[in-house]
Motif scaffolding. Structure first.
Motif, mmCIF file in Angstrom:
data_model
loop_
_atom_site.group_PDB
_atom_site.id
_atom_site.type_symbol
_atom_site.label_atom_id
_atom_site.label_comp_id
_atom_site.label_asym_id
_atom_site.label_seq_id
_atom_site.Cartn_x
_atom_site.Cartn_y
_atom_site.Cartn_z
ATOM 1 N N GLU A 46 -2.362 -3.076 -2.805
ATOM 2 C CA GLU A 46 -1.163 -2.326 -3.219
ATOM 3 C C GLU A 46 -1.554 -1.306 -4.278
ATOM 4 O O GLU A 46 -2.231 -1.656 -5.244
ATOM 5 C CB GLU A 46 -0.141 -3.341 -3.754
ATOM 6 N N ASP A 47 -1.133 -0.043 -4.094
ATOM 7 C CA ASP A 47 -1.508 0.974 -5.074
ATOM 8 C C ASP A 47 -0.450 1.161 -6.164
ATOM 9 O O ASP A 47 -0.711 1.791 -7.176
ATOM 10 C CB ASP A 47 -1.795 2.318 -4.382
ATOM 11 N N ASP A 65 0.011 -3.422 1.632
ATOM 12 C CA ASP A 65 0.909 -2.268 1.585
ATOM 13 C C ASP A 65 0.391 -1.271 2.623
ATOM 14 O O ASP A 65 -0.808 -1.032 2.719
ATOM 15 C CB ASP A 65 0.845 -1.665 0.171
ATOM 16 N N GLY A 78 1.165 2.016 2.868
ATOM 17 C CA GLY A 78 0.932 3.355 2.335
ATOM 18 C C GLY A 78 -0.082 3.345 1.204
ATOM 19 O O GLY A 78 0.272 3.209 0.043
#
Ligand code: CA
Length: 237
Positions: A13-14, A57, A59
């Motif tokens: 996850e960013d 995630d 994206g």
């Protein structure tokens, strides 16, 4: 979570806020969280740490999360739970059809998160003999019983009178209870790899199934619709 050894869960996850929420929730629930902020980092960590489950995630800054699913599925059955934004049904369905085990829609709570992880890990652990167990046994969801030997579904002990196709749909969802099953996966399983991907026929079957098994077909308690993606049966007892 699963036993005395803590589960290693990789968070990909960013977004720092979501990452922190996931990390805290996992630690609180006795898991060992690992963290990756990019796709490249994630692939490295999956091969070097062999986590018990991956929270992914879609994206990411350096690649699409589906690339990770494709890459990992080429060599591993490690459970992957996709974290997705609301309203991206096509992405969710695509991720599942590529081999992700389930998905969570942001924002989600701690209880939902831990339930999804547990189900995904359980299904991977039992995937080898899942068919055997299911075909010889029963799946019970509250008052509903799927009898895989008799090919019947009972509600409070009464035969619900499903047609063979209706039974096959319920039987498939029962084998994956607690997990979403995509329209495509259902059509493929029931009518083979060359089945037309027409969801309309599934919706007709589902309406009939719900009339027979749900006390109130408008407010289903056994089989839930995941809009634009597929269906999810409530967790077996
Ligand atoms: Ca993101």
């Amino acid at each position: 979570m699963m036993n005395s050894t803590p589960c290693k869960i990789l968070i990909v996850e960013d977004d720092p806020g979501i990452r922190m929420f996931l990390k805290t929730t996992l630690s609180t629930n006795g898991c060992e969280p690992l963290v990756a902020a990019t796709g490249r980092e994630a692939l490295e960590m999956i091969t070097s740490h062999c986590p018990d489950c991956v929270l992914l995630d879609l994206g990411l800054p350096d690649m699409d999360g589906t690339e990770i699913i494709k890459n990992v599925r080429a060599w591993s059955k490690i459970p992957i739970v996709v974290i997705s934004a609301r309203g991206s049904e096509e992405d969710k369905a695509r991720a599942l059809d590529l081999g992700a085990d389930d998905y969570l829609v942001k924002p989600f709570g701690a209880i939902e998160l831990m339930a999804r992880i547990r189900t995904a890990i359980r299904h991977t652990v039992t995937v080898v003999d899942n068919d055997g167990i299911a075909l010889n046994g029963l799946c019970r969801v509250g008052e509903l019983t799927i009898d895989y030997r008799k090919h019947r579904v009972f509600l409070s002990g009464r035969d619900t009178g499903l047609t063979p196709n209706e039974f096959r749909i319920v039987a498939l969802l029962g084998k994956h209870s607690g997990q979403v099953v995509t329209y495509k996966a259902i059509l493929r399983e029931l009518w083979g790899p060359y089945a037309t991907h027409d969801n309309k026929i599934l919706r007709v079957h589902m309406a009939n199934i719900r009339r027979k098994i749900e006390p109130n077909p408008d407010e289903p308690t056994f089989i839930f619709t995941e809009v634009g993606v597929g269906y999810r049966m409530a967790d077996c007892d």
